[in-house]
Motif scaffolding. Structure first.
Motif, PDB file in Angstrom:
ATOM      1  N   TYR A 138       0.675  -1.379   0.058  1.00 46.61           N
ATOM      2  CA  TYR A 138      -0.126  -0.052  -0.084  1.00 46.61           C
ATOM      3  C   TYR A 138       0.845   1.205   0.103  1.00 46.61           C
ATOM      4  O   TYR A 138       0.742   2.243  -0.663  1.00 46.61           O
ATOM      5  CB  TYR A 138      -1.010   0.088   1.338  1.00 46.61           C
ATOM      6  N   GLY A 139       1.765   1.120   0.905  1.00 48.34           N
ATOM      7  CA  GLY A 139       2.782   2.442   0.913  1.00 48.34           C
ATOM      8  C   GLY A 139       3.397   2.733  -0.561  1.00 48.34           C
ATOM      9  O   GLY A 139       3.538   3.981  -0.860  1.00 48.34           O
ATOM     10  N   THR A 159       5.372   5.648  10.388  1.00 47.83           N
ATOM     11  CA  THR A 159       4.232   5.734   9.605  1.00 47.83           C
ATOM     12  C   THR A 159       3.621   7.092  10.240  1.00 47.83           C
ATOM     13  O   THR A 159       3.199   8.007   9.496  1.00 47.83           O
ATOM     14  CB  THR A 159       3.448   4.701   9.856  1.00 47.83           C
ATOM     15  N   ALA A 160       3.615   7.497  11.563  1.00 49.98           N
ATOM     16  CA  ALA A 160       3.015   8.750  11.973  1.00 49.98           C
ATOM     17  C   ALA A 160       3.520  10.141  11.609  1.00 49.98           C
ATOM     18  O   ALA A 160       2.982  10.762  11.249  1.00 49.98           O
ATOM     19  CB  ALA A 160       2.980   8.387  13.310  1.00 49.98           C
ATOM     20  N   MET A 161       4.958   9.829  11.420  1.00 52.14           N
ATOM     21  CA  MET A 161       5.668  11.073  11.089  1.00 52.14           C
ATOM     22  C   MET A 161       5.382  11.410   9.668  1.00 52.14           C
ATOM     23  O   MET A 161       5.317  12.583   9.438  1.00 52.14           O
ATOM     24  CB  MET A 161       7.186  10.676  11.035  1.00 52.14           C
ATOM     25  N   SER A 162       5.164  10.335   8.815  1.00 48.00           N
ATOM     26  CA  SER A 162       4.652  10.645   7.167  1.00 48.00           C
ATOM     27  C   SER A 162       4.301   9.671   6.818  1.00 48.00           C
ATOM     28  O   SER A 162       4.823   8.411   6.668  1.00 48.00           O
ATOM     29  CB  SER A 162       6.059  11.459   6.424  1.00 48.00           C
ATOM     30  N   LEU A 166       8.560   1.813   4.841  1.00 43.96           N
ATOM     31  CA  LEU A 166       9.536   1.544   5.950  1.00 43.96           C
ATOM     32  C   LEU A 166       8.747   1.113   6.964  1.00 43.96           C
ATOM     33  O   LEU A 166       9.161  -0.005   7.559  1.00 43.96           O
ATOM     34  CB  LEU A 166      10.135   2.804   6.070  1.00 43.96           C
ATOM     35  N   GLY A 167       7.853   1.431   7.309  1.00 46.28           N
ATOM     36  CA  GLY A 167       6.903   1.228   8.464  1.00 46.28           C
ATOM     37  C   GLY A 167       6.337  -0.496   8.139  1.00 46.28           C
ATOM     38  O   GLY A 167       6.530  -1.241   9.270  1.00 46.28           O
ATOM     39  N   GLY A 168       5.754  -0.790   7.020  1.00 41.24           N
ATOM     40  CA  GLY A 168       5.476  -1.969   6.829  1.00 41.24           C
ATOM     41  C   GLY A 168       6.680  -3.010   6.745  1.00 41.24           C
ATOM     42  O   GLY A 168       6.735  -4.074   7.344  1.00 41.24           O
ATOM     43  N   LEU A 169       7.805  -2.749   6.295  1.00 41.36           N
ATOM     44  CA  LEU A 169       8.842  -3.347   6.471  1.00 41.36           C
ATOM     45  C   LEU A 169       9.322  -3.765   8.002  1.00 41.36           C
ATOM     46  O   LEU A 169       9.837  -4.817   8.166  1.00 41.36           O
ATOM     47  CB  LEU A 169      10.067  -3.157   5.598  1.00 41.36           C
ATOM     48  N   LEU A 170       9.358  -2.745   8.637  1.00 42.85           N
ATOM     49  CA  LEU A 170       9.527  -2.895  10.234  1.00 42.85           C
ATOM     50  C   LEU A 170       8.693  -3.907  10.705  1.00 42.85           C
ATOM     51  O   LEU A 170       9.159  -4.571  11.616  1.00 42.85           O
ATOM     52  CB  LEU A 170       9.562  -1.464  10.893  1.00 42.85           C
ATOM     53  N   LEU A 171       7.342  -3.687  10.409  1.00 38.86           N
ATOM     54  CA  LEU A 171       6.382  -4.739  11.028  1.00 38.86           C
ATOM     55  C   LEU A 171       6.662  -6.040  10.574  1.00 38.86           C
ATOM     56  O   LEU A 171       6.513  -7.158  11.379  1.00 38.86           O
ATOM     57  CB  LEU A 171       4.924  -4.477  10.580  1.00 38.86           C
TER      58      LEU A 171
END
Length: 204
Positions: A21-22, A165-168, A174-179
């Motif tokens: 999605y990102g 993700t909250a930052m931007s 990147l948020g998805g990859l960290l999860l």
């Protein structure tokens, strides 16, 4: 494929769909109706739905063999997570419908304003509600880390994924990859599976 195998796959599918999605979102600078909007939100919907059984499985592991306090905490975190998932699902479905009905971004904004004008919708569906999913996920992974059923760094990576993700929203990939880093390997940890089995074993 067995039910257990499907549960393990959700730990990977959810974060991967969020990453997708990102990435799709980055290809759509206007964030208006069209193929990118629809595909991106379908990927987001898949991510949310895939993470529901993840929340449920984390609860089972966190509560397995523990006392009432631990079960209560796991239950509260799960409730928050599921309510957040419901809110995120509602938001995503609204976004899909608005994108389908509107011809351009301006028309979408007008329709979104109409949706948000209803009392409680903004808080329940767009602000507070979806955040509950992340609250539940953080609490459950933190509880498992305290119980030493997962590594202590995993909830920290979950928090990092949420924070970027909250930052931007442009950092969603990147948020998805960290999860993915934090969650995907959990299905292969035998002690977690053993804990879940111990909980479901009948007591004599």
């Amino acid at each position: 494929m067995s039910t257990t195998a499907r549960q393990w796959n959700f730990f990977t599918i959810g974060p991967l769909c969020m990453t997708a999605y990102g990435i799709i979102r980055l290809t759509d600078p206007t964030h208006g109706p069209g193929l990118a909007w629809s595909l991106g939100h379908l990927a987001l919907l898949a991510a949310v739905l895939a993470l529901v059984p993840v929340i449920w499985q984390l609860r089972r592991w966190a509560a397995a063999g523990r006392g009432p306090a631990a079960r209560l905490l796991a239950g509260a975190a799960t409730t928050a997570g599921l309510l957040g998932a419901a809110a995120a699902t509602a938001q995503t479905v609204i976004d899909l419908v608005v994108g389908f009905l509107c011809a351009d971004r301006e028309a979408m904004n007008v329709m979104f304003d109409g949706v948000r004008s209803h009392p409680g919708v903004t808080a329940a569906v767009y602000s507070v509600g979806p955040l509950l999913f992340y609250v539940g996920l953080v609490l459950l992974t933190a509880q498992l880390a305290v119980l030493r059923r997962i590594s202590a760094w995993r909830p920290l990576v979950v928090v990092a994924g949420i924070a970027v993700t909250a930052m931007s929203l442009d950092l969603l990939p990147l948020g998805g990859l960290l999860l993915l880093l934090a969650l995907a390997p959990l299905g292969r940890q035998r002690r977690l599976a053993a804990a879940g089995a111990a909980r479901s074993r009948p007591h004599g």
